[in-house]
Design a protein around this motif. Structure first.
Motif, mmCIF file in Angstrom:
data_model
loop_
_atom_site.group_PDB
_atom_site.id
_atom_site.type_symbol
_atom_site.label_atom_id
_atom_site.label_comp_id
_atom_site.label_asym_id
_atom_site.label_seq_id
_atom_site.Cartn_x
_atom_site.Cartn_y
_atom_site.Cartn_z
ATOM 1 N N THR A 71 0.816 -1.036 -0.016
ATOM 2 C CA THR A 71 -0.053 0.175 -0.091
ATOM 3 C C THR A 71 0.988 1.207 -0.017
ATOM 4 O O THR A 71 2.114 1.301 0.293
ATOM 5 C CB THR A 71 -0.945 0.060 1.177
ATOM 6 N N ALA A 72 0.197 2.449 -0.245
ATOM 7 C CA ALA A 72 1.112 3.662 -0.504
ATOM 8 C C ALA A 72 1.538 3.993 1.070
ATOM 9 O O ALA A 72 2.702 4.549 1.260
ATOM 10 C CB ALA A 72 0.460 4.666 -0.671
ATOM 11 N N GLY A 79 10.054 3.736 3.449
ATOM 12 C CA GLY A 79 11.029 4.635 2.875
ATOM 13 C C GLY A 79 11.012 4.640 1.640
ATOM 14 O O GLY A 79 11.971 5.226 0.956
ATOM 15 N N SER A 80 9.715 4.282 1.108
ATOM 16 C CA SER A 80 9.563 4.384 -0.528
ATOM 17 C C SER A 80 8.291 5.076 -0.706
ATOM 18 O O SER A 80 7.444 5.584 0.190
ATOM 19 C CB SER A 80 9.541 3.085 -1.123
ATOM 20 N N TRP A 81 8.283 5.672 -1.941
ATOM 21 C CA TRP A 81 7.243 6.668 -2.388
ATOM 22 C C TRP A 81 6.522 6.171 -3.629
ATOM 23 O O TRP A 81 7.270 5.956 -4.525
ATOM 24 C CB TRP A 81 7.866 8.068 -2.385
ATOM 25 N N VAL A 82 5.292 6.280 -3.706
ATOM 26 C CA VAL A 82 4.622 6.104 -5.016
ATOM 27 C C VAL A 82 4.755 7.147 -5.860
ATOM 28 O O VAL A 82 4.767 8.400 -5.574
ATOM 29 C CB VAL A 82 3.047 5.704 -4.801
ATOM 30 N N LYS A 83 5.121 6.887 -7.219
ATOM 31 C CA LYS A 83 5.411 7.915 -8.009
ATOM 32 C C LYS A 83 4.024 8.650 -8.285
ATOM 33 O O LYS A 83 2.992 8.217 -8.419
ATOM 34 C CB LYS A 83 6.017 7.277 -9.473
ATOM 35 N N GLU A 84 4.254 9.763 -8.885
ATOM 36 C CA GLU A 84 3.356 10.638 -9.004
ATOM 37 C C GLU A 84 2.324 10.169 -10.352
ATOM 38 O O GLU A 84 2.933 9.761 -11.404
ATOM 39 C CB GLU A 84 3.434 12.239 -9.386
ATOM 40 N N PHE A 133 -5.758 -1.174 -1.709
ATOM 41 C CA PHE A 133 -5.095 -0.713 -3.145
ATOM 42 C C PHE A 133 -3.662 -1.006 -2.665
ATOM 43 O O PHE A 133 -2.970 -0.522 -1.932
ATOM 44 C CB PHE A 133 -5.645 0.523 -3.490
ATOM 45 N N LEU A 134 -2.940 -1.575 -3.884
ATOM 46 C CA LEU A 134 -1.677 -1.967 -3.823
ATOM 47 C C LEU A 134 -0.805 -1.290 -4.890
ATOM 48 O O LEU A 134 -1.402 -0.924 -5.932
ATOM 49 C CB LEU A 134 -1.377 -3.542 -3.809
#
Length: 391
Positions: A71-72, A79-84, A133-134
């Protein structure tokens, strides 16, 4: 949720029908154009656990080469981020409990001296369907390189994928008779018939064929006792083939040996008809396929063996569960523990609490070698309309 929103099995069935029309479902195309497997077993990198069969199909149909899904919120915690602009993929799973805020009679949240909301674990009378949501690791930035992640996953692994497949076949103790031109399972004789190895392109193709037939073999009345009375060409026969095909996909992904539904062309029209007439059949078939995979992979036995060894909590333990990390702050003589989650919420858990038992299981099995289950909490900040199966 909108009244026009389609349930997850319906969405999956429609997507499968479209892919069958285009000649590219996982049943027919086990390898992508880049030579990579078409199905890569999805897993949660925080817990090491995989996802149940239907969710694994949904995630696998996105055809990412990276197996990691989060999930987000869990990605940010890691330490990770979903890209825009990236869209989440919706899955559905069953929850047996929930962590809720403790409130006053007036409905106000109760907080401790540090201002942290106090929570409690609520056990449900029956499992409740929950959506989440993944996002795949390829949709994220600041992610551990896939090569490094896979290297850690494979540490201590002494068997090749083919050797694992051969071991699974041998461990099944199934009667396998080589000879002839076709691979099939004879329920009356409870035996698998398969052409000699020299008939196949290589040993991996042979193993894939046997694993598919073992999926039928698992349905015998002395094992999973699955109805298998339909005649060749009938809808009942096709339903059984669908179960075996999904199971072979799941098992092949687990062993990293791949799958090959060699005679798939004869069943695609029937698969389409089944999914059109009863879209929820894919959910039933996936549940049966998960049972097949569990039996052949021996996960139930592994779980029983692990539970024979008691693993006690100790102060300082950090346990990944439900897309958060629990830190054990204190342990007590009565075996109760005081924990803090990644949001700072603290609670005392007794041995008979559902969360206590779940944390103990996660501590026993941190790499998820037991039965594949979904341990992803609902992400309320994401709307159902964001769900997109690959076009």
């Amino acid at each position: 949720m909108s009244k026009n929103f389609k349930s997850l099995p319906v969405q999956l069935s429609e997507k499968l029908i479209t892919e069958i029309k285009e000649g590219k479902p996982l049943f027919q195309k086990p390898v992508k154009e880049n030579g990579m497997p078409a199905f890569v077993k999805p897993l949660n990198p925080s817990t090491g656990k995989g996802y149940s069969a239907m969710n694994a199909l949904i995630l696998g149909m996105k055809r990412y080469d990276d197996p990691r899904w989060l999930t987000a919120d869990a990605a940010r915690f890691a330490g990770s981020w979903v890209k825009e602009g990236e869209k989440g993929t919706m899955i559905e799973f069953q929850k047996t409990s929930d962590i809720q805020a403790i409130r006053t009679a007036e409905g106000q949240k109760i907080k401790d001296g540090a201002g942290v909301t106090q929570t409690k674990t609520v056990e449900f009378d029956k499992p409740q369907s929950t959506k989440s949501f993944l996002f795949n690791a390829e949709q994220m930035k600041d992610v551990t390189p896939l090569k490094d992640f896979l290297a850690r996953q494979q540490e201590g692994d002494t068997l090749t994928p083919l050797q694992k497949a051969e071991k699974l076949i041998a461990d099944s103790k199934a009667v396998i008779i080589e000879g002839g031109q076709e691979a099939y399972y004879d329920k009356i004789r409870d035996a698998i018939f398969v052409p000699e190895k020299s008939h196949f392109e290589n040993e991996t193709k042979y193993a894939q064929a046997v694993i598919h037939q073992l999926s039928h073999w698992a349905g015998h009345e002395s094992r999973l006792n699955r109805p298998m009375e339909g005649k060749f060409g009938s809808m009942e026969y096709a339903k059984e083939e669908m179960r075996a095909a999904i199971a072979a996909i799941i098992i092949g992904g687990e062993l990293k040996v791949g799958h090959n539904f060699g005679h798939q062309a004869a069943y695609m029209n029937n698969f389409t008809k089944i999914l059109r007439e009863d879209p929820f059949e894919i959910a039933k078939a996936s549940r049966d396929a998960q049972k097949i995979a569990n039996l052949l992979l021996g996960t139930n036995l592994k779980r029983e063996q692990k539970q024979q060894t008691e693993v006690a909590f100790k102060q300082g333990d950090r346990i990944d569960y439900m897309d958060t990390t629990y830190k054990v702050l204190e342990t007590y003589k009565n075996k109760s523990i005081r924990v803090e989650d990644s949001d700072g919420a603290r609670k005392t858990l007794k041995p008979d609490y559902g969360l206590y038992k779940s944390l103990l299981e996660a501590k026993r099995d941190p790499l998820g070698n037991g039965q594949a289950i979904d341990q992803t909490k609902s992400q309320s900040t994401t709307t159902e309309q964001e769900f997109q199966l690959e076009r």
